[in-house]
Structure formats: C-alpha cells, structure tokens
Design a protein around this motif. Structure first.
Motif, PDB file in Angstrom:
ATOM      1  N   TRP A 168       0.833  -1.217   0.000  1.00 53.46           N
ATOM      2  CA  TRP A 168       0.000   0.000   0.000  1.00 53.46           C
ATOM      3  C   TRP A 168       0.861   1.258   0.000  1.00 53.46           C
ATOM      4  O   TRP A 168       0.614   2.209  -0.748  1.00 53.46           O
ATOM      5  N   MET A 169       1.913   1.232   0.841  1.00 49.88           N
ATOM      6  CA  MET A 169       2.819   2.384   0.877  1.00 49.88           C
ATOM      7  C   MET A 169       3.530   2.559  -0.460  1.00 49.88           C
ATOM      8  O   MET A 169       3.664   3.681  -0.968  1.00 49.88           O
ATOM      9  N   LEU A 170       3.949   1.449  -1.043  1.00 52.31           N
ATOM     10  CA  LEU A 170       4.624   1.525  -2.336  1.00 52.31           C
ATOM     11  C   LEU A 170       3.678   2.020  -3.420  1.00 52.31           C
ATOM     12  O   LEU A 170       4.065   2.821  -4.284  1.00 52.31           O
ATOM     13  N   GLU A 171       2.418   1.578  -3.363  1.00 54.63           N
ATOM     14  CA  GLU A 171       1.438   1.993  -4.371  1.00 54.63           C
ATOM     15  C   GLU A 171       1.174   3.488  -4.297  1.00 54.63           C
ATOM     16  O   GLU A 171       0.972   4.151  -5.330  1.00 54.63           O
ATOM     17  N   ILE A 172       1.181   4.037  -3.087  1.00 55.85           N
ATOM     18  CA  ILE A 172       0.979   5.481  -2.940  1.00 55.85           C
ATOM     19  C   ILE A 172       2.081   6.249  -3.673  1.00 55.85           C
ATOM     20  O   ILE A 172       1.814   7.180  -4.453  1.00 55.85           O
ATOM     21  N   LEU A 173       3.329   5.833  -3.446  1.00 54.14           N
ATOM     22  CA  LEU A 173       4.451   6.522  -4.072  1.00 54.14           C
ATOM     23  C   LEU A 173       4.430   6.358  -5.591  1.00 54.14           C
ATOM     24  O   LEU A 173       4.594   7.330  -6.341  1.00 54.14           O
ATOM     25  N   VAL A 174       4.210   5.116  -6.022  1.00 53.28           N
ATOM     26  CA  VAL A 174       4.185   4.863  -7.470  1.00 53.28           C
ATOM     27  C   VAL A 174       3.007   5.573  -8.120  1.00 53.28           C
ATOM     28  O   VAL A 174       3.114   6.138  -9.220  1.00 53.28           O
ATOM     29  N   GLY A 175       1.866   5.563  -7.441  1.00 51.95           N
ATOM     30  CA  GLY A 175       0.678   6.215  -7.979  1.00 51.95           C
ATOM     31  C   GLY A 175       0.876   7.699  -8.178  1.00 51.95           C
ATOM     32  O   GLY A 175       0.440   8.281  -9.195  1.00 51.95           O
TER      33      GLY A 175
ATOM     34  N   ILE B 282      -8.552   3.071  -8.330  1.00 52.22           N
ATOM     35  CA  ILE B 282      -9.175   1.760  -8.107  1.00 52.22           C
ATOM     36  C   ILE B 282      -8.175   0.794  -7.470  1.00 52.22           C
ATOM     37  O   ILE B 282      -8.478   0.093  -6.496  1.00 52.22           O
ATOM     38  N   VAL B 283      -6.951   0.777  -8.024  1.00 52.14           N
ATOM     39  CA  VAL B 283      -5.901  -0.088  -7.475  1.00 52.14           C
ATOM     40  C   VAL B 283      -5.586   0.313  -6.040  1.00 52.14           C
ATOM     41  O   VAL B 283      -5.470  -0.542  -5.141  1.00 52.14           O
ATOM     42  N   HIS B 284      -5.458   1.610  -5.813  1.00 48.75           N
ATOM     43  CA  HIS B 284      -5.150   2.113  -4.473  1.00 48.75           C
ATOM     44  C   HIS B 284      -6.230   1.718  -3.466  1.00 48.75           C
ATOM     45  O   HIS B 284      -5.919   1.249  -2.357  1.00 48.75           O
ATOM     46  N   THR B 285      -7.493   1.884  -3.836  1.00 53.60           N
ATOM     47  CA  THR B 285      -8.602   1.557  -2.928  1.00 53.60           C
ATOM     48  C   THR B 285      -8.668   0.064  -2.642  1.00 53.60           C
ATOM     49  O   THR B 285      -8.905  -0.351  -1.491  1.00 53.60           O
ATOM     50  N   THR B 286      -8.426  -0.743  -3.664  1.00 57.69           N
ATOM     51  CA  THR B 286      -8.466  -2.201  -3.482  1.00 57.69           C
ATOM     52  C   THR B 286      -7.392  -2.662  -2.495  1.00 57.69           C
ATOM     53  O   THR B 286      -7.667  -3.442  -1.572  1.00 57.69           O
TER      54      THR B 286
ATOM     55  N   VAL C 225      11.523   6.444   9.472  1.00 64.22           N
ATOM     56  CA  VAL C 225      12.599   7.143   8.759  1.00 64.22           C
ATOM     57  C   VAL C 225      12.601   6.775   7.288  1.00 64.22           C
ATOM     58  O   VAL C 225      12.736   7.643   6.401  1.00 64.22           O
ATOM     59  N   LEU C 226      12.433   5.487   6.989  1.00 62.38           N
ATOM     60  CA  LEU C 226      12.406   5.053   5.594  1.00 62.38           C
ATOM     61  C   LEU C 226      11.218   5.657   4.839  1.00 62.38           C
ATOM     62  O   LEU C 226      11.349   6.040   3.665  1.00 62.38           O
ATOM     63  N   SER C 227      10.074   5.741   5.498  1.00 56.75           N
ATOM     64  CA  SER C 227       8.892   6.326   4.854  1.00 56.75           C
ATOM     65  C   SER C 227       9.107   7.802   4.542  1.00 56.75           C
ATOM     66  O   SER C 227       8.754   8.288   3.461  1.00 56.75           O
ATOM     67  N   ILE C 228       9.682   8.528   5.503  1.00 54.56           N
ATOM     68  CA  ILE C 228       9.944   9.952   5.284  1.00 54.56           C
ATOM     69  C   ILE C 228      10.908  10.142   4.115  1.00 54.56           C
ATOM     70  O   ILE C 228      10.707  11.011   3.251  1.00 54.56           O
ATOM     71  N   CYS C 229      11.944   9.299   4.068  1.00 56.66           N
ATOM     72  CA  CYS C 229      12.912   9.400   2.975  1.00 56.66           C
ATOM     73  C   CYS C 229      12.251   9.094   1.631  1.00 56.66           C
ATOM     74  O   CYS C 229      12.515   9.785   0.625  1.00 56.66           O
ATOM     75  N   ALA C 230      11.378   8.079   1.598  1.00 55.97           N
ATOM     76  CA  ALA C 230      10.709   7.709   0.349  1.00 55.97           C
ATOM     77  C   ALA C 230       9.806   8.829  -0.144  1.00 55.97           C
ATOM     78  O   ALA C 230       9.804   9.172  -1.339  1.00 55.97           O
ATOM     79  N   PHE C 231       9.030   9.427   0.763  1.00 54.87           N
ATOM     80  CA  PHE C 231       8.152  10.530   0.365  1.00 54.87           C
ATOM     81  C   PHE C 231       8.961  11.757  -0.066  1.00 54.87           C
ATOM     82  O   PHE C 231       8.579  12.488  -0.997  1.00 54.87           O
ATOM     83  N   ALA C 232      10.085  11.968   0.601  1.00 55.19           N
ATOM     84  CA  ALA C 232      10.922  13.124   0.240  1.00 55.19           C
ATOM     85  C   ALA C 232      11.461  12.967  -1.186  1.00 55.19           C
ATOM     86  O   ALA C 232      11.409  13.915  -1.987  1.00 55.19           O
TER      87      ALA C 232
END
Length: 273
Positions: A159-166, A191-195, A254-261
C-alpha cells in the motif's frame, strides 16, 4: 537353595541374547524367594531367546526402562487409535515389526529419523505435527495465523509503495498525456489504491486479533512467532534481533519519510522539466 550356583547368580548382571536386563539378585533372599528369583531369570532368558520378541531391533535408542510413557509414545498411540489402525497394520506401513510399534507406544524406544517420516506419512500429517504434543488442528491454525500476519505485513508495504508509485505515475500522465488519457490513468490508479487499502485494512484487523490471541506485544514478539519460537525461548543474538527489530517503528518511519521526500523531489523535477 542357599547353594545356588555362583555362575547362575552371575546372571543378575547379565543380559539375555537380545539385550533384555534380567532380574537383580538380592543376597538377603530366603530359600523361597531365591527359588522364585531363579524361576524369573529362567523365564526372562527363555523370553529373550524367543524369535517372536523384537528386543534387538529397537529402531531407536532405549529411552525408558521405568515404565513411564513419553509424550511421543502417547502421541503415536493416540494417532494410531484415532486413525483406526492396528499395531500390526502400522508396522506394515512403517516397515518394522509389530513389537517395535509396541515398544514405541510403551516408551521403551524412540523411532529413528526414517521411521518418523514414515509414521507422519502413515498418519497423513506433517513431521512437525507428529513431534508436537499439541493437536494437528492447533498446528494448522498456527500456520494459518502466521500466513495471515505475513500477508498483512506485505499488504502494508504494498500500500505504501502503491501510494508513491501512484503519485509518480499520475504526475507523469498529466505532464505528458492528454487530459482524457491522464484522467483514465488516474481513475485506474485510484481503483488499485482503494483495493489494496481495503485488503490491507482487513488483513491488519485479522493480524491484530492474532496478536491478542497469542499475546504478541512487540515487533520482536511477532517476528519470533513467525519464526516458530516458543514464548520465552532464547532468541538469536544477532544485529536484526538485538537492534533492528526492537527499533522497527523508528526504522520504518525514517524510511517512509525518505521515500516521500524523494518522491516529491521527483515531482518537482517533473514540473520544472
């Protein structure tokens, strides 16, 4: 009877031809007791020489001479009776004698590794289930619980990866494609994100119930459960168990913050392009 042959008395420390220990001699026996002892020794010698008695072929070490039944012995007997299999039939399936099966069920000997595999196949269960005192259903449920936790963790990461890729995909679509195409891609991404989000919520809800049921209070507890460690068991003293898992929440944050950044840096680069 007081003049019992010393050679015969020497049998008290001897063994029959198949390794069965003979009755011990007590020098304080009176004549009647001595006669009974001599008869008992003769009977045991006769029994040990009986080819129908399978003392020599243990198919495992002699582990119990006190008459106490081991957990594995009880397990084998319980599974055999539950399956409606006779000792003779089980012996055929495992390629041993009936006396060997009797010895296993009485805790006199233990099956060797190959016999354990054949026993698990004969009962239609896994080797772990055969060696575990707990019920087969409990073991199956525990395996299902472990799979549920793994799926929940995988869905969270997905889900976290899909947010970034989306975010990146829709941004690229709106930058380089026509509005109709960009909105079509955006709708598909939603649709993919919601699923994935719904599946993640359901899996996380199930995982929470499993954590409560098994008293898994920390990430280390969850990891130990997934690896099959019993509660309170000593865990490996490696970097992962001593440092990474105890600080897992901090590490993932920390990894999430770095990915979003990095994602927002990429978006800014796309807008400036």
């Amino acid at each position: 009877m007081k003049g019992i042959d010393k050679g015969f008395r020497g049998e008290l420390q001897g063994r029959g031809s198949c390794g069965c220990t003979l009755s011990a001699w007590n020098p304080n026996y009176d004549d009647g007791e001595a006669a009974m002892w001599q008869e008992n020794v003769v009977a045991q010698q006769t029994r040990s020489e009986d080819p129908g008695i399978d003392c020599a072929k243990h198919d495992g070490p002699d582990v119990n001479s006190s008459g106490l039944t081991s957990p594995l012995a009880k397990r084998i007997r319980s599974l055999r009776e539950g399956a409606g299999i006779s000792q003779a039939r089980l012996a055929e399936l495992v390629f041993v004698s009936r006396q060997t099966v009797i010895n296993w069920e009485k805790g006199r000997t233990l099956p060797d590794a190959e016999s354990l595999k054949r026993l698990s196949a004969a009962f239609g269960i896994t080797l772990d289930a055969l060696l575990d005192e707990r019920s087969e259903e409990y073991l199956r449920q525990t395996a299902r619980d472990r799979r549920t936790i793994k799926v929940a963790i995988a869905l969270d990461f997905l889900w976290m990866l899909e947010i970034l890729v989306g975010i990146v995909v829709t941004s690229i679509a709106h930058k380089f494609l026509s509005p109709d195409q960009a909105y079509a891609i955006s709708d598909a991404e939603n649709i993919v994100h919601t699923t994935i989000w719904i599946a993640s919520i359901v899996a996380s809800w199930k995982m929470q119930g499993i954590k409560i049921e098994h008293n898994l209070e920390s990430v280390v507890d969850v990891a130990a459960f997934l690896e099959g460690y019993e509660p309170g068991a000593a865990l490996p003293q490696t970097f992962v168990w001593r440092w990474l898992l105890p600080h897992w929440t901090l590490v993932t944050t920390v990894l999430s913050i770095c990915a979003f950044a990095w994602t927002f840096v990429l978006l800014i680069a796309l807008k400036l392009a």
